[in-house]
Design a protein around this motif. Structure first.
Motif, PDB file in Angstrom:
ATOM      1  N   GLY A  35       7.744   3.542 -10.444  1.00  0.00           N
ATOM      2  CA  GLY A  35       6.723   4.548 -10.701  1.00  0.00           C
ATOM      3  C   GLY A  35       7.248   5.973 -10.846  1.00  0.00           C
ATOM      4  N   GLU A  36       8.541   6.170 -10.646  1.00  0.00           N
ATOM      5  CA  GLU A  36       9.121   7.509 -10.776  1.00  0.00           C
ATOM      6  C   GLU A  36       8.978   8.009 -12.217  1.00  0.00           C
ATOM      7  OE1 GLU A  36      10.588  10.794  -9.040  1.00  0.00           O
ATOM      8  OE2 GLU A  36      10.414   8.916  -7.946  1.00  0.00           O
ATOM      9  N   GLU A  37       8.688   9.303 -12.372  1.00  0.00           N
ATOM     10  CA  GLU A  37       8.534   9.901 -13.697  1.00  0.00           C
ATOM     11  C   GLU A  37       9.650  10.906 -13.941  1.00  0.00           C
ATOM     12  OE1 GLU A  37       3.800   9.537 -14.460  1.00  0.00           O
ATOM     13  OE2 GLU A  37       4.506  11.413 -13.594  1.00  0.00           O
ATOM     14  N   PHE A  38      10.095  10.972 -15.198  1.00  0.00           N
ATOM     15  CA  PHE A  38      11.210  11.826 -15.589  1.00  0.00           C
ATOM     16  C   PHE A  38      10.799  12.686 -16.768  1.00  0.00           C
ATOM     17  CE2 PHE A  38      12.714   7.954 -13.671  1.00  0.00           C
ATOM     18  CZ  PHE A  38      13.564   8.437 -12.679  1.00  0.00           C
ATOM     19  N   PHE A  39      11.036  13.983 -16.648  1.00  0.00           N
ATOM     20  CA  PHE A  39      10.630  14.958 -17.645  1.00  0.00           C
ATOM     21  C   PHE A  39      11.853  15.475 -18.393  1.00  0.00           C
ATOM     22  CE2 PHE A  39       7.653  14.920 -14.170  1.00  0.00           C
ATOM     23  CZ  PHE A  39       6.421  14.872 -14.806  1.00  0.00           C
ATOM     24  N   ASP A  40      11.750  15.540 -19.719  1.00  0.00           N
ATOM     25  CA  ASP A  40      12.854  16.090 -20.495  1.00  0.00           C
ATOM     26  C   ASP A  40      12.770  17.619 -20.507  1.00  0.00           C
ATOM     27  OD1 ASP A  40      10.886  16.768 -22.375  1.00  0.00           O
ATOM     28  OD2 ASP A  40      11.547  15.305 -23.853  1.00  0.00           O
ATOM     29  N   HIS A  41      13.708  18.242 -21.193  1.00  0.00           N
ATOM     30  CA  HIS A  41      13.783  19.708 -21.214  1.00  0.00           C
ATOM     31  C   HIS A  41      12.497  20.330 -21.754  1.00  0.00           C
ATOM     32  CE1 HIS A  41      15.530  23.668 -21.417  1.00  0.00           C
ATOM     33  NE2 HIS A  41      15.193  23.752 -22.681  1.00  0.00           N
ATOM     34  N   GLN A  42      11.971  19.805 -22.848  1.00  0.00           N
ATOM     35  CA  GLN A  42      10.755  20.355 -23.454  1.00  0.00           C
ATOM     36  C   GLN A  42       9.565  20.263 -22.491  1.00  0.00           C
ATOM     37  OE1 GLN A  42      10.507  22.064 -26.313  1.00  0.00           O
ATOM     38  NE2 GLN A  42       8.378  22.455 -25.795  1.00  0.00           N
ATOM     39  N   ALA A  43       9.422  19.125 -21.828  1.00  0.00           N
ATOM     40  CA  ALA A  43       8.330  18.961 -20.865  1.00  0.00           C
ATOM     41  C   ALA A  43       8.484  19.952 -19.706  1.00  0.00           C
ATOM     42  CB  ALA A  43       8.298  17.535 -20.339  1.00  0.00           C
ATOM     43  N   ASN A  44       9.715  20.170 -19.252  1.00  0.00           N
ATOM     44  CA  ASN A  44       9.942  21.128 -18.171  1.00  0.00           C
ATOM     45  C   ASN A  44       9.599  22.550 -18.595  1.00  0.00           C
ATOM     46  OD1 ASN A  44      10.856  19.893 -15.667  1.00  0.00           O
ATOM     47  ND2 ASN A  44      12.507  19.075 -16.912  1.00  0.00           N
TER      48      ASN A  44
END
Length: 71
Positions: free
Chosen positions: A44-53
């Motif tokens: 369930g862990e979520e990972f955000f890329d540079h654009q999302a950050n």
């Protein structure tokens, strides 16, 4: 950058999802609509890329500016 597997649980079951993200700061809850990120279907862990950050940071700064202005 797309992850091929989860760095937390090492599962290969990753999915790109888009939707609302909610997080808490000391100034209150921030709701960000339509954020694209990767989610591990195993843990369930979520990972955000540079654009999302960048988008999340912009909302965080906006919330801080509103809180300061309403003080």
């Amino acid at each position: 950058m797309r992850l091929s597997g989860c760095p937390i649980c090492e599962s290969k079951k990753m999915k790109v999802v888009k939707g609302e993200v909610r997080f808490q700061t000391h100034k209150g809850e921030i709701v960000v609509p339509d954020v694209t990120r990767q989610k591990c279907l195993a843990c369930g862990e979520e990972f955000f890329d540079h654009q999302a950050n960048l988008v999340l940071d912009a909302y965080r700064r906006k919330k801080k500016a509103v809180a300061i202005a309403s003080y």
